[in-house]
Scaffold this active site. Structure first.
Site, PDB file in Angstrom:
ATOM      1  N   HIS A 129      31.229  18.243   7.875  1.00  0.00           N
ATOM      2  CA  HIS A 129      32.270  18.871   8.698  1.00  0.00           C
ATOM      3  C   HIS A 129      31.727  19.384  10.038  1.00  0.00           C
ATOM      4  O   HIS A 129      32.264  19.072  11.106  1.00  0.00           O
ATOM      5  CB  HIS A 129      32.925  20.033   7.951  1.00  0.00           C
TER       6      HIS A 129
ATOM      7  N   ARG B  54      39.693   9.460 -17.724  1.00  0.00           N
ATOM      8  CA  ARG B  54      39.393   9.350 -19.152  1.00  0.00           C
ATOM      9  C   ARG B  54      40.570   9.762 -20.044  1.00  0.00           C
ATOM     10  O   ARG B  54      40.689   9.300 -21.182  1.00  0.00           O
ATOM     11  CB  ARG B  54      38.181  10.214 -19.504  1.00  0.00           C
TER      12      ARG B  54
ATOM     13  N   ASP C 213      36.452  12.646   5.876  1.00  0.00           N
ATOM     14  CA  ASP C 213      36.099  14.027   6.195  1.00  0.00           C
ATOM     15  C   ASP C 213      37.401  14.684   6.634  1.00  0.00           C
ATOM     16  O   ASP C 213      37.879  14.437   7.740  1.00  0.00           O
ATOM     17  CB  ASP C 213      35.049  14.070   7.311  1.00  0.00           C
ATOM     18  N   HIS C 214      37.979  15.493   5.755  1.00  0.00           N
ATOM     19  CA  HIS C 214      39.340  15.965   6.021  1.00  0.00           C
ATOM     20  C   HIS C 214      39.432  16.823   7.279  1.00  0.00           C
ATOM     21  O   HIS C 214      40.513  16.954   7.865  1.00  0.00           O
ATOM     22  CB  HIS C 214      39.912  16.705   4.802  1.00  0.00           C
TER      23      HIS C 214
ATOM     24  N   LYS D 216      39.057  33.927   5.964  1.00  0.00           N
ATOM     25  CA  LYS D 216      39.107  32.475   5.864  1.00  0.00           C
ATOM     26  C   LYS D 216      39.518  31.965   7.231  1.00  0.00           C
ATOM     27  O   LYS D 216      40.638  32.182   7.678  1.00  0.00           O
ATOM     28  CB  LYS D 216      40.103  32.021   4.799  1.00  0.00           C
TER      29      LYS D 216
ATOM     30  N   LYS E 205      30.496  31.220   2.081  1.00  0.00           N
ATOM     31  CA  LYS E 205      31.494  31.670   1.120  1.00  0.00           C
ATOM     32  C   LYS E 205      31.421  33.186   0.970  1.00  0.00           C
ATOM     33  O   LYS E 205      30.427  33.817   1.323  1.00  0.00           O
ATOM     34  CB  LYS E 205      31.273  30.974  -0.223  1.00  0.00           C
TER      35      LYS E 205
ATOM     36  N   ASP F   7      41.929  17.430  -9.786  1.00  0.00           N
ATOM     37  CA  ASP F   7      42.540  18.461  -8.942  1.00  0.00           C
ATOM     38  C   ASP F   7      42.811  17.943  -7.535  1.00  0.00           C
ATOM     39  O   ASP F   7      43.848  18.250  -6.943  1.00  0.00           O
ATOM     40  CB  ASP F   7      41.613  19.679  -8.899  1.00  0.00           C
TER      41      ASP F   7
ATOM     42  N   LYS G 220      42.468  17.163  10.752  1.00  0.00           N
ATOM     43  CA  LYS G 220      43.167  18.374  11.162  1.00  0.00           C
ATOM     44  C   LYS G 220      43.655  18.248  12.603  1.00  0.00           C
ATOM     45  O   LYS G 220      42.966  17.713  13.470  1.00  0.00           O
ATOM     46  CB  LYS G 220      42.262  19.599  10.987  1.00  0.00           C
TER      47      LYS G 220
END
Length: 484
Positions: free
Chosen positions: A247, A54, A184-185, A348, A343, A24, A189
């Site tokens: 993060h 795989r 570390d995305h 968000k 969560k 993904d 940013k």
């Protein structure tokens, strides 16, 4: 990318080898990021991508999958057919020595075909339990190319200091530390990358960015979604390991680090390491008071965490944490940095609030100045000031807002695009090095050990779509403080 953050357009010749090419992450993030780098000229003619997993896919099927990923991510697919033709697939068992030999042969063939000069970038985009295995095989089966060799690795990097140390030794057997890019995305940013220019290029900000003027900082990384299909992973991580260790600590470090001598990666990491080494370790009483953990409950429309797939019904894993950290050195030494993440929260949103001290007794109704950096969902900077009420006595809050013009918003690169571009040009500024990682794990392990002894005691339930348990308000040093 240069030190001003400008995306350079110099072609880099390389072969990408993506472990987890059918996953993904690769579909949603990596392939669109590579396509954007292709359109910008970072990669053009002399590159190849090998996806491994795989599944028994053919090259053609894999190229179709890549094309679909691009079509889902953008309306401008000009050149996608040529781009996808550079992608190749190998069915691969990461534990099978023979598969690495076949991978090396395919890499050699593509390097000759596309003239990539033996440069290789390895990307671990699969389950972290295989990171050490892959690194060991890369070393033992001589998979490294004759040009540069770089490794991009996703979090989590271990799940405590001990496992992270073992993994680091395995990786360093194949790659030098300067060639390891622990991604570390959040550091990719745009608004996070705006913090250092904001702090150090503006005399107004530079003059007041210290403990004399800043009362506290709040960092909130909130998600509305639950764990969804990641219950199995989340049971081994929890909010503390999943979000705080990486993060939040990285954001806090950029906010609190001393001014570096220059903008080289080495000097920036030196400044970050200085504050991380000074983390004030909480004692048992502070751990009990200053760190609050929660777990989302359910209602008629929403599953509770313990009812999610692959989650134990008696799980004590936290889906929310609020806490207070302090650094012992730097301009913000002693300033409380309040953190929370969770969560199934009300919104968000990723946001940083810098709260300044009140410095006057002239006005009883003066509000604190607050500088807000909204990282997601918008890239905005706002500053709350006090102004006089029009035609009335007393003060009124005034908000100054900076946001990108509409024509600029489309040019803001995705975090993965920016960070992969950095790895291509060997700029490790916005990646986490081992020493930073070690310091953060030492701190996180202390909290985890305290919680392990407490069991479910102190694990607070909170209803879905709120901002966490009410106990999160207890961590403030002043009775008048509250979450913004």
């Amino acid at each position: 990318m240069d030190k001003r953050g400008t995306m350079m357009q110099t072609e880099i010749s390389t072969t990408f080898i993506i472990f987890g090419g059918s996953g993904d992450l690769a579909h949603r993030k990596l392939y669109p990021a590579l396509f954007n780098l292709y359109k910008r000229g970072f990669i053009k003619e002399h590159f190849a991508v090998i996806g491994t997993a795989r599944r028994p896919w053919s090259h053609e099927y894999f190229q179709n999958i890549v094309t679909e990923a691009i079509e889902e991510s953008t309306n401008d697919t000009t050149g996608v057919t040529e781009f996808a033709s550079h992608f190749y697939y190998q069915s691969h068992d990461v534990t099978d020595t023979e598969h690495y030999k076949a991978l090396n042969q395919l890499s050699d063939q593509l390097e000759e075909k596309y003239q990539t000069h033996g440069n290789r970038i390895f990307y671990m985009a699969m389950s972290p339990r295989f990171f050490g295995t892959i690194a060991t095989h890369i070393h033992d089966e001589h998979i490294l190319g004759r040009g540069f060799n770089r490794l991009i690795i996703e979090k989590p990097f271990g799940n405590n200091l001990e496992s992270a140390t073992v993994l680091n030794k395995q990786i360093n057997a194949s790659f030098d530390e300067e060639d390891v890019y622990r991604i570390d995305h959040y550091l990719g940013k745009e608004m996070i990358q705006d913090i250092l220019p904001l702090r150090f290029s503006n005399p107004i900000m530079k003059a007041i960015w210290n403990a004399d003027n800043i009362a506290s900082i709040q960092i909130t990384l909130a998600e509305q979604l639950g764990v969804e299909a990641r219950g199995g992973y989340y049971e081994t991580a929890g909010a503390l390991r999943d979000m705080v260790q990486n993060h939040i600590f990285q954001i806090a470090t950029v906010l609190a680090m001393p001014e570096p001598k220059n903008l080289t990666a080495h000097e920036i990491h030196e400044s970050k390491q200085a504050v991380l080494n000074s983390l004030v370790e909480p004692d048992a009483a502070e751990l009990a008071h200053d760190f609050v953990r929660g777990q989302y409950a359910g209602d008629e429309d929403t599953l509770a965490y313990v009812a999610e797939n692959q989650v134990s019904p008696d799980s004590s894993t936290e889906t929310f944490i609020a806490g207070k950290i302090k650094f012992g050195v730097g301009p913000l030494a002693g300033v409380p940095i309040y953190i929370r993440t969770g969560k199934r929260m009300a919104v968000k949103q990723s946001v940083v609030n810098i709260i300044f001290k009140n410095t006057t007794n002239l006005y009883d109704d003066a509000s604190q100045n607050v500088l807000t950096l909204e990282i997601d969902p918008t890239n905005t900077i706002s500053l709350v000031l006090n102004g006089k009420r029009v035609a009335h006595a007393g003060l009124k809050e005034q908000r100054l807002i900076y946001e990108y013009e509409e024509h600029i918003k489309d040019d803001v690169p995705d975090a993965y695009e920016r960070l992969i571009g950095d790895a291509l040009v060997a700029d490790c500024t916005n990646f986490t090095n081992w020493h930073e990682l070690k310091s953060s794990w030492q701190y996180i392990d202390r909290i985890e050990q305290f919680w392990a002894q407490a069991g479910k005691k102190g694990l607070h339930q909170y209803p879905p779509f709120c901002m966490g348990p009410k106990e999160a308000n207890q961590i403030f040093e002043s009775a008048t403080d509250k979450w913004i």
